[in-house]
Write a protein that holds these residues in place. Structure first.
Motif, mmCIF file in Angstrom:
data_model
loop_
_atom_site.group_PDB
_atom_site.id
_atom_site.type_symbol
_atom_site.label_atom_id
_atom_site.label_comp_id
_atom_site.label_asym_id
_atom_site.label_seq_id
_atom_site.Cartn_x
_atom_site.Cartn_y
_atom_site.Cartn_z
ATOM 1 N N ASN A 4 0.851 -1.183 0.000
ATOM 2 C CA ASN A 4 0.000 0.000 0.000
ATOM 3 C C ASN A 4 0.892 1.240 0.000
ATOM 4 O O ASN A 4 1.088 1.872 1.043
ATOM 5 N N PRO A 5 1.460 1.597 -1.163
ATOM 6 C CA PRO A 5 2.432 2.691 -1.207
ATOM 7 C C PRO A 5 1.867 4.027 -0.735
ATOM 8 O O PRO A 5 2.606 4.860 -0.212
ATOM 9 N N LYS A 6 0.558 4.239 -0.891
ATOM 10 C CA LYS A 6 -0.029 5.513 -0.468
ATOM 11 C C LYS A 6 0.260 5.775 1.008
ATOM 12 O O LYS A 6 0.652 6.896 1.387
ATOM 13 N N TYR A 7 0.055 4.767 1.839
ATOM 14 C CA TYR A 7 0.246 4.960 3.276
ATOM 15 C C TYR A 7 1.654 4.599 3.743
ATOM 16 O O TYR A 7 2.173 5.196 4.688
ATOM 17 N N GLU A 8 2.280 3.645 3.093
ATOM 18 C CA GLU A 8 3.636 3.270 3.505
ATOM 19 C C GLU A 8 4.634 4.385 3.219
ATOM 20 O O GLU A 8 5.640 4.517 3.923
ATOM 21 N N CYS A 9 4.372 5.169 2.178
ATOM 22 C CA CYS A 9 5.300 6.233 1.776
ATOM 23 C C CYS A 9 4.670 7.618 1.913
ATOM 24 O O CYS A 9 5.066 8.561 1.234
ATOM 25 N N LEU A 10 3.681 7.741 2.793
ATOM 26 C CA LEU A 10 2.982 9.003 2.976
ATOM 27 C C LEU A 10 3.955 10.085 3.454
ATOM 28 O O LEU A 10 4.725 9.861 4.387
ATOM 29 N N PRO A 11 3.962 11.264 2.800
ATOM 30 C CA PRO A 11 4.826 12.359 3.283
ATOM 31 C C PRO A 11 4.568 12.629 4.761
ATOM 32 O O PRO A 11 3.423 12.549 5.235
ATOM 33 N N LEU A 12 5.622 12.957 5.495
ATOM 34 C CA LEU A 12 5.524 13.037 6.948
ATOM 35 C C LEU A 12 4.467 14.024 7.433
ATOM 36 O O LEU A 12 3.741 13.748 8.389
ATOM 37 N N GLU A 13 4.364 15.169 6.787
ATOM 38 C CA GLU A 13 3.365 16.144 7.224
ATOM 39 C C GLU A 13 1.957 15.573 7.118
ATOM 40 O O GLU A 13 1.124 15.762 8.006
ATOM 41 N N GLU A 14 1.699 14.862 6.017
ATOM 42 C CA GLU A 14 0.382 14.242 5.843
ATOM 43 C C GLU A 14 0.174 13.109 6.847
ATOM 44 O O GLU A 14 -0.929 12.907 7.365
ATOM 45 N N LEU A 15 1.255 12.369 7.129
ATOM 46 C CA LEU A 15 1.159 11.296 8.115
ATOM 47 C C LEU A 15 0.820 11.861 9.496
ATOM 48 O O LEU A 15 -0.048 11.336 10.198
ATOM 49 N N TYR A 16 1.482 12.946 9.883
ATOM 50 C CA TYR A 16 1.228 13.550 11.194
ATOM 51 C C TYR A 16 -0.215 14.048 11.296
ATOM 52 O O TYR A 16 -0.852 13.906 12.348
ATOM 53 N N GLU A 17 -0.720 14.634 10.224
ATOM 54 C CA GLU A 17 -2.113 15.101 10.220
ATOM 55 C C GLU A 17 -3.072 13.923 10.403
ATOM 56 O O GLU A 17 -4.045 14.005 11.172
ATOM 57 N N LEU A 18 -2.804 12.833 9.691
ATOM 58 C CA LEU A 18 -3.648 11.644 9.796
ATOM 59 C C LEU A 18 -3.579 11.051 11.196
ATOM 60 O O LEU A 18 -4.605 10.655 11.779
ATOM 61 N N GLN A 19 -2.377 10.985 11.758
ATOM 62 C CA GLN A 19 -2.211 10.436 13.103
ATOM 63 C C GLN A 19 -2.981 11.252 14.136
ATOM 64 O O GLN A 19 -3.649 10.695 15.015
ATOM 65 N N LEU A 20 -2.915 12.577 14.028
ATOM 66 C CA LEU A 20 -3.618 13.425 14.985
ATOM 67 C C LEU A 20 -5.121 13.248 14.870
ATOM 68 O O LEU A 20 -5.826 13.129 15.888
ATOM 69 N N GLU A 21 -5.603 13.208 13.644
ATOM 70 C CA GLU A 21 -7.034 13.006 13.418
ATOM 71 C C GLU A 21 -7.508 11.692 14.037
ATOM 72 O O GLU A 21 -8.533 11.634 14.736
ATOM 73 N N ARG A 22 -6.741 10.631 13.808
ATOM 74 C CA ARG A 22 -7.132 9.319 14.329
ATOM 75 C C ARG A 22 -6.931 9.228 15.840
ATOM 76 O O ARG A 22 -7.686 8.525 16.530
ATOM 77 N N LEU A 23 -5.915 9.915 16.368
ATOM 78 C CA LEU A 23 -5.706 9.918 17.812
ATOM 79 C C LEU A 23 -6.899 10.561 18.523
ATOM 80 O O LEU A 23 -7.376 10.053 19.548
ATOM 81 N N LYS A 24 -7.377 11.675 17.991
ATOM 82 C CA LYS A 24 -8.521 12.350 18.606
ATOM 83 C C LYS A 24 -9.745 11.438 18.638
ATOM 84 O O LYS A 24 -10.460 11.370 19.644
ATOM 85 N N VAL A 25 -9.976 10.730 17.541
ATOM 86 C CA VAL A 25 -11.122 9.810 17.468
ATOM 87 C C VAL A 25 -10.964 8.693 18.500
ATOM 88 O O VAL A 25 -11.924 8.320 19.197
ATOM 89 N N THR A 26 -9.748 8.135 18.605
ATOM 90 C CA THR A 26 -9.492 7.041 19.553
ATOM 91 C C THR A 26 -9.669 7.498 20.992
ATOM 92 O O THR A 26 -10.256 6.793 21.823
ATOM 93 N N VAL A 27 -9.165 8.690 21.314
ATOM 94 C CA VAL A 27 -9.289 9.221 22.669
ATOM 95 C C VAL A 27 -10.765 9.401 23.033
ATOM 96 O O VAL A 27 -11.192 9.060 24.146
ATOM 97 N N GLU A 28 -11.551 9.921 22.122
ATOM 98 C CA GLU A 28 -12.992 10.060 22.380
ATOM 99 C C GLU A 28 -13.649 8.695 22.567
ATOM 100 O O GLU A 28 -14.483 8.507 23.454
ATOM 101 N N ARG A 29 -13.245 7.746 21.728
ATOM 102 C CA ARG A 29 -13.828 6.408 21.805
ATOM 103 C C ARG A 29 -13.597 5.783 23.178
ATOM 104 O O ARG A 29 -14.521 5.251 23.794
ATOM 105 N N VAL A 30 -12.364 5.845 23.679
ATOM 106 C CA VAL A 30 -12.086 5.190 24.961
ATOM 107 C C VAL A 30 -12.676 5.972 26.126
ATOM 108 O O VAL A 30 -13.119 5.386 27.122
ATOM 109 N N PHE A 31 -12.715 7.297 26.014
ATOM 110 C CA PHE A 31 -13.237 8.113 27.113
ATOM 111 C C PHE A 31 -14.718 7.832 27.349
ATOM 112 O O PHE A 31 -15.164 7.702 28.499
ATOM 113 N N TYR A 32 -15.454 7.708 26.276
ATOM 114 C CA TYR A 32 -16.903 7.559 26.414
ATOM 115 C C TYR A 32 -17.370 6.101 26.467
ATOM 116 O O TYR A 32 -18.532 5.851 26.817
ATOM 117 N N ASN A 33 -16.495 5.153 26.153
ATOM 118 C CA ASN A 33 -16.938 3.763 26.087
ATOM 119 C C ASN A 33 -16.205 2.802 27.016
ATOM 120 O O ASN A 33 -16.641 1.661 27.180
#
Length: 433
Positions: A4-33
């Motif tokens: 999956n070259p899109k994600y394996e070679c994702l430019p770092l800035e885009e990777l960091y944005e994706l990680q932050l977005e997913r981290l926020k979702v995960t934190v909400e998920r565990v906090f409320y569930n």
């Protein structure tokens, strides 16, 4: 080269944005569930909205194996059981087992990650993969299996054990990729020699080995005896199973799949986050798990985040190969000792076999370390003087490496018990006193 070259070679800035977005979702998920996480966050005065950047990760509480055991069996799940389609569990040899769950989407993500890992490790859809990891509650067997099928390769679900049959199947079916623990790979090589089967009679070309720490010298030994390229794969049930990270063909560190996992390395004593290059305890946060997300899980595995980029083109974090575990680490007379350190020394010497045990005991108030190591058939039947000289050289080299006194005992070939899974390297008799 990539699944999956899109994600394996994702430019770092885009990777960091994706990680932050997913981290926020995960934190909400565990906090409320997950009540455990809600309590842990509130004890720190945290709300999900407080996570505004990846730097805020360090504000979040750690999760430990004790937390999982205290919430046994399903207390850490973030979805109702009606959405859980798979359960896996640890052996529970040191207490209550840890139980992990997967939604249908989690299984799909796991298969995708494992396909990515297999390609990174050298496999293709044209390969015949002999999967000698254990099937069942252990995640290794099924993780590799679904990844191989997602890749489109032919998978042989042979599991561990019955090693002569393993060799026969390998030869008759034309196996090209072997997956198992590194210690079992060496045992297979040993049985091949007993059966008179040479690597040249096989089509085996690469091996993907994990589930226990192993040294660079052990890699060389496996590659020499099986005539293959051997890479290290890393994972743990609590995070997803195998497929968290793997070496590429450059073999200069394991790539963590950063679109699904955040990695930190901490000082195991203080919890302080360490900079790249410093050895410490690996901490992982899952970013896409639905049923069983984990926040800052303390793996107890010792590694370092590697600086710089990999020539393979994959972006994100690379970690050094695991050297041991903080909870498997031996402390002998104030010195930290890992079995992999001993293994690395033993494999430098000719005349020994890659099978050994560390016997830790106590004489009076002092701890002692005995290293039992098998010698080769040829050397064992040789002159006593040769054995004495080998024993002396091994002792001096081990004492130089470890910084403590060591007793070396050479034992006959095939006297140390073999393992089809994780090798039992340490017998600590201090606990029996």
């Amino acid at each position: 080269m990539y699944w999956n070259p899109k994600y394996e070679c994702l430019p770092l800035e885009e990777l960091y944005e994706l990680q932050l977005e997913r981290l926020k979702v995960t934190v909400e998920r565990v906090f409320y569930n997950v009540p455990h996480y809600r309590r842990a966050f509130q004890e720190k005065g945290l709300e999900p909205s407080d996570i505004k950047s990846l730097e805020d990760l360090s504000k979040l509480p750690f999760t430990t194996k004790d937390d999982l055991r205290e919430n046994y069996p399903f207390g850490m799940f973030a979805v109702p059981m009606s959405e859980v389609v798979r359960l896996h569990s640890s052996s529970g040899t040191t207490g209550k087992p840890t139980v992990v769950g997967y939604t249908r989407r989690d299984i799909d993500v796991w298969a995708e990650l494992m396909a990515r890992a297999l390609v990174c490790g050298g496999a293709t859809r044209n390969d015949i993969i002999q999967n000698a990891y254990g099937y069942g509650l252990f995640t290794g067997g099924l993780g590799i299996h679904y990844g191989a099928e997602r890749l489109g390769a032919s998978v042989i679900p042979i599991s561990g054990g019955n090693t002569r049959r393993q060799v026969m199947i390998m030869k008759d079916f034309g196996t090209t990729v072997l997956t198992c623990t590194p210690s079992y790979a060496l045992h297979i090589a040993e049985v091949m020699e007993e059966m008179g089967v040479s690597p040249e009679e096989l089509k085996l070309r690469c091996g993907i080995f994990g589930a226990e720490p192993w040294s660079e010298n052990m890699r060389k030994e496996i590659e020499r005896r099986l005539k293959i390229s051997a890479v290290d794969i890393y994972g743990l049930s609590e995070v997803i199973g195998p497929g968290v990270a793997i070496e590429c063909q450059e073999k200069n560190g394991l790539h963590i799949f950063g679109d699904h996992f955040l990695a930190e390395v901490i000082d195991p004593a203080t919890g302080e986050v360490l900079p790249p290059g410093q050895m410490g305890e690996l901490v992982l946060t899952s970013l896409t798990k639905e049923a069983f997300p984990v926040i800052r899980y303390r793996t107890r595995d010792i590694t370092a985040i590697l600086p710089g980029e990999c020539p393979c083109g994959r972006t994100g974090v690379r970690i050094a190969r695991i050297t041991g575990r903080t909870d498997d680490m031996l402390i002998i007379r104030g010195v930290n000792v890992f079995p992999s350190q001993v293994e690395s020394v033993l494999l430098q010497f000719g005349g020994t076999e890659p099978h050994y045990q560390l016997i830790v005991d106590r004489e009076g108030s002092l701890d002692t370390l005995e290293v039992q190591v098998e010698v080769s058939e040829g050397l064992f039947s040789d002159k006593v003087r040769g054995l004495e000289e080998l024993e002396r050289k091994l002792r001096l080299e081990l004492e130089s490496t470890l910084g403590i006194n060591v007793k070396v005992t050479l034992v006959e070939p095939k006297t140390i018990a073999r393992s089809e899974g994780k090798a039992k390297r340490v017998i600590d008799r201090r606990k029996l006193v």
